[in-house]
Design a protein around this motif. Structure first.
Motif, PDB file in Angstrom:
ATOM      1  N   GLU A 165      58.195 -34.459  18.963  1.00 17.12           N
ATOM      2  CA  GLU A 165      58.111 -33.230  19.747  1.00 17.12           C
ATOM      3  C   GLU A 165      57.489 -32.101  18.940  1.00 17.12           C
ATOM      4  N   ASP A 166      57.641 -32.137  17.619  1.00 15.37           N
ATOM      5  CA  ASP A 166      57.079 -31.092  16.761  1.00 15.37           C
ATOM      6  C   ASP A 166      56.529 -31.745  15.500  1.00 15.37           C
ATOM      7  N   PRO A 167      55.346 -32.348  15.571  1.00 15.06           N
ATOM      8  CA  PRO A 167      54.783 -33.054  14.426  1.00 15.06           C
ATOM      9  C   PRO A 167      54.728 -32.166  13.187  1.00 15.06           C
ATOM     10  N   ASP A 168      55.112 -32.732  12.065  1.00 19.06           N
ATOM     11  CA  ASP A 168      55.203 -31.975  10.818  1.00 19.06           C
ATOM     12  C   ASP A 168      53.817 -31.829  10.186  1.00 19.06           C
ATOM     13  N   THR A 169      53.002 -30.986  10.763  1.00 21.29           N
ATOM     14  CA  THR A 169      51.678 -30.730  10.203  1.00 21.29           C
ATOM     15  C   THR A 169      51.701 -29.410   9.455  1.00 21.29           C
ATOM     16  N   ASN A 170      51.185 -29.414   8.245  1.00 19.93           N
ATOM     17  CA  ASN A 170      51.116 -28.180   7.477  1.00 19.93           C
ATOM     18  C   ASN A 170      50.096 -27.252   8.113  1.00 19.93           C
ATOM     19  N   GLN A 171      50.490 -26.015   8.285  1.00 24.55           N
ATOM     20  CA  GLN A 171      49.607 -25.051   8.918  1.00 24.55           C
ATOM     21  C   GLN A 171      49.384 -23.863   8.004  1.00 24.55           C
ATOM     22  N   ALA A 172      48.117 -23.464   7.853  1.00 27.69           N
ATOM     23  CA  ALA A 172      47.792 -22.301   7.044  1.00 27.69           C
ATOM     24  C   ALA A 172      48.258 -21.040   7.756  1.00 27.69           C
ATOM     25  N   SER A 173      48.685 -20.052   6.983  1.00 34.04           N
ATOM     26  CA  SER A 173      49.001 -18.748   7.562  1.00 34.04           C
ATOM     27  C   SER A 173      47.702 -17.987   7.777  1.00 34.04           C
ATOM     28  N   GLU A 174      47.598 -17.340   8.917  1.00 37.73           N
ATOM     29  CA  GLU A 174      46.351 -16.701   9.325  1.00 37.73           C
ATOM     30  C   GLU A 174      46.460 -15.182   9.231  1.00 37.73           C
ATOM     31  N   ILE A 175      45.399 -14.561   8.688  1.00 36.61           N
ATOM     32  CA  ILE A 175      45.329 -13.097   8.574  1.00 36.61           C
ATOM     33  C   ILE A 175      44.423 -12.582   9.683  1.00 36.61           C
ATOM     34  N   VAL A 176      44.968 -11.750  10.555  1.00 39.20           N
ATOM     35  CA  VAL A 176      44.232 -11.295  11.731  1.00 39.20           C
ATOM     36  C   VAL A 176      43.938  -9.802  11.596  1.00 39.20           C
ATOM     37  N   SER A 177      42.703  -9.415  11.883  1.00 38.54           N
ATOM     38  CA  SER A 177      42.313  -8.007  11.812  1.00 38.54           C
ATOM     39  C   SER A 177      42.788  -7.255  13.048  1.00 38.54           C
ATOM     40  N   SER A 178      42.680  -5.931  13.016  1.00 41.70           N
ATOM     41  CA  SER A 178      43.125  -5.126  14.148  1.00 41.70           C
ATOM     42  C   SER A 178      42.247  -5.337  15.372  1.00 41.70           C
ATOM     43  N   ASP A 179      41.017  -5.834  15.162  1.00 45.45           N
ATOM     44  CA  ASP A 179      40.129  -6.116  16.293  1.00 45.45           C
ATOM     45  C   ASP A 179      40.110  -7.604  16.638  1.00 45.45           C
ATOM     46  N   GLY A 180      41.133  -8.332  16.206  1.00 47.09           N
ATOM     47  CA  GLY A 180      41.331  -9.708  16.640  1.00 47.09           C
ATOM     48  C   GLY A 180      40.527 -10.765  15.929  1.00 47.09           C
ATOM     49  N   GLY A 189      68.626 -19.932   6.484  1.00 47.03           N
ATOM     50  CA  GLY A 189      68.729 -19.538   5.085  1.00 47.03           C
ATOM     51  C   GLY A 189      67.560 -19.968   4.227  1.00 47.03           C
ATOM     52  N   GLU A 190      66.740 -20.909   4.718  1.00 47.58           N
ATOM     53  CA  GLU A 190      65.574 -21.349   3.958  1.00 47.58           C
ATOM     54  C   GLU A 190      64.490 -20.260   3.972  1.00 47.58           C
ATOM     55  N   LYS A 191      63.617 -20.314   2.986  1.00 50.73           N
ATOM     56  CA  LYS A 191      62.544 -19.333   2.903  1.00 50.73           C
ATOM     57  C   LYS A 191      61.288 -19.846   3.611  1.00 50.73           C
ATOM     58  N   TYR A 192      60.550 -18.935   4.187  1.00 53.23           N
ATOM     59  CA  TYR A 192      59.270 -19.296   4.783  1.00 53.23           C
ATOM     60  C   TYR A 192      58.305 -19.718   3.682  1.00 53.23           C
ATOM     61  N   ASP A 193      57.412 -20.616   4.015  1.00 48.98           N
ATOM     62  CA  ASP A 193      56.361 -21.040   3.096  1.00 48.98           C
ATOM     63  C   ASP A 193      55.048 -20.445   3.583  1.00 48.98           C
ATOM     64  N   LEU A 194      54.506 -19.523   2.798  1.00 45.10           N
ATOM     65  CA  LEU A 194      53.290 -18.818   3.201  1.00 45.10           C
ATOM     66  C   LEU A 194      52.133 -19.765   3.424  1.00 45.10           C
ATOM     67  N   TYR A 195      52.124 -20.909   2.724  1.00 44.05           N
ATOM     68  CA  TYR A 195      50.980 -21.805   2.745  1.00 44.05           C
ATOM     69  C   TYR A 195      51.130 -22.977   3.716  1.00 44.05           C
ATOM     70  N   LEU A 196      52.329 -23.181   4.260  1.00 46.43           N
ATOM     71  CA  LEU A 196      52.565 -24.358   5.106  1.00 46.43           C
ATOM     72  C   LEU A 196      53.140 -24.038   6.482  1.00 46.43           C
ATOM     73  N   ASP A 197      53.721 -22.845   6.652  1.00 49.01           N
ATOM     74  CA  ASP A 197      54.481 -22.562   7.863  1.00 49.01           C
ATOM     75  C   ASP A 197      53.674 -21.929   8.994  1.00 49.01           C
ATOM     76  N   GLY A 198      52.378 -21.721   8.790  1.00 50.70           N
ATOM     77  CA  GLY A 198      51.541 -21.241   9.885  1.00 50.70           C
ATOM     78  C   GLY A 198      51.907 -19.857  10.393  1.00 50.70           C
ATOM     79  N   LEU A 199      52.271 -18.952   9.489  1.00 46.17           N
ATOM     80  CA  LEU A 199      52.571 -17.583   9.895  1.00 46.17           C
ATOM     81  C   LEU A 199      51.296 -16.889  10.376  1.00 46.17           C
ATOM     82  N   LYS A 200      51.451 -15.951  11.266  1.00 43.80           N
ATOM     83  CA  LYS A 200      50.319 -15.168  11.756  1.00 43.80           C
ATOM     84  C   LYS A 200      50.572 -13.718  11.355  1.00 43.80           C
ATOM     85  N   ILE A 201      49.688 -13.195  10.512  1.00 41.91           N
ATOM     86  CA  ILE A 201      49.890 -11.868   9.930  1.00 41.91           C
ATOM     87  C   ILE A 201      48.878 -10.910  10.545  1.00 41.91           C
TER      88      ILE A 201
END
Length: 783
Positions: free
Chosen positions: A55-70, A302-314
């Motif tokens: 249901e949620d394949p364990d694929t590493n996802q890069a965190s993405e940096i998004v500008s104010s103009d998308g 309680g676990e920490k986010y992984d900036l390089y694997l958790d696919g955060l969107k900044i």
């Protein structure tokens, strides 16, 4: 007749026996296959993913940096640069190319293609394999690279079949196609179709053309072999096979196929590594910003986010267009400025180039200090355990290396020690642009090339600010002494006695031209022309303490000693702090802390953080407006006046054309230039109603500078970057950068009518007094 009946019974018995054996073998085979599948699903051939993993394949996802103009500014990842997209973001020609090439009956089977499997067995794979898209996805997600061991390869294949069936049960065909595109490694740090599309063609997947889609689908067979940067011929042939398959499956006509096959493969290569792309210095700062945020914001479990694997969107405040304009402005000006610096600092003209006013021993000491501070020294000492003698010897051995130049990287042979001196000659810069009402940082350029000069001169580097500190002195005078811009002070040398404010010696600064008119001068005229005598008088009347307090309340966090000499800009401050402080003037006296991140989301879109502004009232609106009016004089009559020019200049000494100041701005601009002792630092702070921008330019060491103030002042080193940047911003009307005047407060308790002298001639700003100038940065080291 009886004999015939007996024979018939024997034949019937024999026939039934064969049928029995046939069905026995058939059922045994079926049961065997079922058993194999069951064993595989039970993990007999290795661990299988459970339903939650499916249901949620364990694929590493890069965190993405998004500008104010998308726009995507960059990503944080370790090995896999993957950013998933949705099915609706995939163009039809891309999906069609995949189906036609990899799995023609994709929409007809349930994970295993029976016809394809029988064909593969019958012809031993000579007429094509049997792996469906779903099976290939299963291999990418859960199975891994095919083993060379035959038994292991067979068990892997069985696991693929089992997982493929499960995937088909849990996902729609569209979701399977999307996952397949999102997980494949296209090489060159491009994992997933979005990264591949951006890296190879500089565009989003939805904008891919038919032939570009065919090329990327062709890479699915072997992205290492069909690498478009190394194997153009092979990639072209493979792409054309994909186009043929699309024609064969009636996705395109023969005419379209023929025309597209004739088009050469053309790339728009945009590597997405940490050293390349847009806003590299900002991304470097943001990386540490995010690490600090992650420390203080754990997940629910309680676990920490992984900036390089958790696919955060900044989501950031940076505007990709303004960031591009800022980087272009820096490049355009710094190339010209560096050329001029090199002309003035040839070995024939300067024996200790690029250092000025240093002895050979001092130069050696400076280079040795840089050697000990280098990453190479740190690595060899702490990671490799080498002795000091071994490390020093390695610095004097020639080796192949690639070095920076404004004409592109150069492959050369030199010693690491010589490379230190080579890099010292390059002038550096820092630039930041901010919206004062919100604190949103719109552009951030921390240097001239992030790959070769990692140190960020926006947030990390502190340098003497020169005359850009004077507005804090004048604002204190207006705020606390209730002086108006037309208040007059005599232009005579003013001395502050020793020990009056903690200064050990009497302080008697000269004007930059070493002349005093003896006449009365208004505060407006004095600030416009950066007259040191008037500034010293004001400092004596106010005292350093209130000025330091005001500067801190306006956002200066760097240490400011409470000595009179700070009036002329001796403190070391960052560009980041200066832009935030000047934003207070533009925002009606309210300081807004600069902000770079507005929101952070997890990979599912859940909001983890939203920015709340940090503000404080510092000055009354009328005092802030008064300071803007006074700084407008810098551009109208003072050292910033060249922003009004429309002509090119010429270098008279060498008869070569130089870059002039063809800006021709006519709109209201408040600003302040700054130059420190020996032209070591050049500054310009420019303000329009909705944008504050600060620029610093100088050498890595203070002993690296221009000989004269002609090129070494802030108006020549830093101001042109501001001018080039603002011209580009104004040319893009969508940005909405203001050309209007500053809004005047409804209540003005300060008289802005000045009768003081405002000379038409531009006068260079004052320098930092020599007695306050620290020696060239260095430290005692046992060499």
């Amino acid at each position: 007749m009886a004999i015939k009946k007996k024979t018939s019974k024997k034949q019937s018995k024999g026939f039934r026996k064969y049928i029995f054996w046939f069905w026995g073998l058939f059922l045994t085979g079926v049961l065997g296959v079922v058993l194999v599948f069951l064993l595989a699903s039970w993990g007999a051939f290795g661990k299988m993913p459970d339903l939650r993993q499916l249901e949620d394949p364990d694929t590493n996802q890069a965190s993405e940096i998004v500008s104010s103009d998308g726009k995507t500014l960059g990503k944080f990842y370790l090995r896999e640069n993957r950013t998933p997209i949705k099915f609706e973001d995939l163009p039809a020609n891309l999906v069609n190319a995949l189906i036609a090439t990899e799995d023609e009956r994709f929409y007809e089977h349930s994970g295993i293609d029976g016809r394809g499997t029988l064909r593969a067995f019958a012809f031993l794979g000579s007429k094509g394999g049997a792996s469906t898209i779903t099976q290939q996805l299963a291999r990418q997600l859960f199975v891994g690279v095919r083993s060379n061991n035959k038994f292991d390869a067979i068990t892997q294949k069985i696991k693929e079949w089992v997982i493929a069936v499960r995937l088909e049960r849990n996902y729609t065909k569209e979701e399977i196609v999307t996952m397949y595109f999102n997980t494949y490694d296209f090489g060159n740090l491009a994992v997933g179709i979005r990264s591949a599309s951006r890296i190879y063609f500089g565009k989003e997947p939805k904008d891919l053309t038919m032939e570009e889609s065919a090329m990327l689908v062709g890479m699915f067979q072997n992205s290492s072999l069909y690498n478009p940067r190394r194997n153009v011929e092979g990639v072209t042939n493979r792409r054309n096979i994909v186009l043929f398959q699309m024609y064969k499956n009636e996705f395109i006509t023969k005419e379209v196929k023929d025309s597209l096959q004739a088009i050469p493969v053309t790339l728009n290569y945009n590597p997405e590594s940490h050293n390349y792309g847009i806003a590299t210095y900002f991304r470097g700062y943001l990386q540490q910003y995010m690490k600090d945020w992650i420390k203080n914001n754990p997940k629910e479990d309680g676990e920490k986010y992984d900036l390089y694997l958790d696919g955060l969107k900044i989501y950031t405040t940076i505007d990709s267009r303004m960031q591009t304009y800022a980087e272009e402005a820096v490049r355009d000006h710094m190339i010209d400025l560096q050329n001029e610096f090199d002309v003035q600092n040839t070995p024939e003209r300067n024996k200790t180039t690029p250092f000025l006013k240093l002895t050979k021993d001092e130069v050696t000491h400076t280079l040795n200090v840089a050697m000990v501070r280098s990453e190479r020294w740190r690595h060899m000492m702490y990671d490799l355990g080498k002795s000091k003698e071994e490390i020093k010897a390695s610095f004097h051995k020639e080796k192949e290396m690639t070095v920076f130049s404004w004409d592109g990287e150069i492959d050369t042979i030199m010693t690491p020690y010589d490379s230190i001196r080579y890099y010292k000659k390059f002038l550096r810069t820092g630039m930041m642009s901010m919206e004062p009402q919100t604190g949103h940082v719109k552009a951030w350029v921390g240097g001239i090339n992030y790959k070769h000069f990692k140190f960020d001169m926006v947030k990390q580097g502190t340098r003497q600010v020169g005359s850009t500190f004077k507005p804090f002195v004048y604002a204190s005078a207006v705020d606390q002494l209730h002086y108006a811009p037309c208040y007059e002070v005599p232009d005579v040398q003013h001395c502050i006695p020793a020990n009056k404010y903690g200064n050990l010696k009497a302080w008697c600064p000269d004007n930059s031209n070493n002349e005093f008119s003896g006449e009365m001068m208004s505060l407006s005229a004095a600030l416009a022309n950066s007259v040191n005598s008037v500034t010293a008088t004001l400092m004596d009347q106010i005292g350093p303490g209130p000025v330091v307090d005001l500067a801190h309340r306006m956002g200066i966090t760097s240490e400011i000693p409470e000595y009179p000499s700070i009036a002329l800009g001796t403190p070391d401050v960052t560009v980041y702090e200066m832009v935030g402080a000047y934003g207070t003037f533009a925002n009606k006296g309210v300081y807004v802390e600069p902000v770079v991140v507005t929101r952070i989301e997890d990979k599912n879109g859940a909001v983890l953080y939203e920015y709340k502004p940090n503000t404080r009232d510092v000055l009354s609106p009328d005092v802030a407006y008064t300071m803007l009016e006074m700084m407008k004089g810098v551009v109208k009559h003072g050292s910033g006046g060249r922003l009004r020019h429309t002509t090119m200049g010429y270098r008279q000494d060498y008869k070569e054309v130089m870059t002039g100041y063809p800006y021709g701005f006519t709109n209201p601009i408040a600003g302040k230039t700054g130059t420190t002792q020996n032209q070591s630092d050049g500054w310009f702070m420019g303000i329009v109603p909705n944008l504050v921008t600060g620029v610093w330019v100088g050498g890595e060491n203070r002993s690296i500078h221009f000989r004269s103030i002609t090129y070494g002042q802030g108006a020549a080193m830093a101001l042109p970057i501001w001018g080039l940047y603002m011209k580009k911003c104004y040319a893009n009307e969508e940005l909405g950068v203001s050309k209007e005047d500053f809004e005047k407060p409804e209540e003005m308790n300060i008289d802005l009518t000045c009768g003081g002298r405002v000379p038409d001639e531009t006068v260079p700003e004052g320098d930092t007094p020599p007695e306050e100038m620290p020696k060239d940065d260095g430290f005692d080291t046992d060499f």
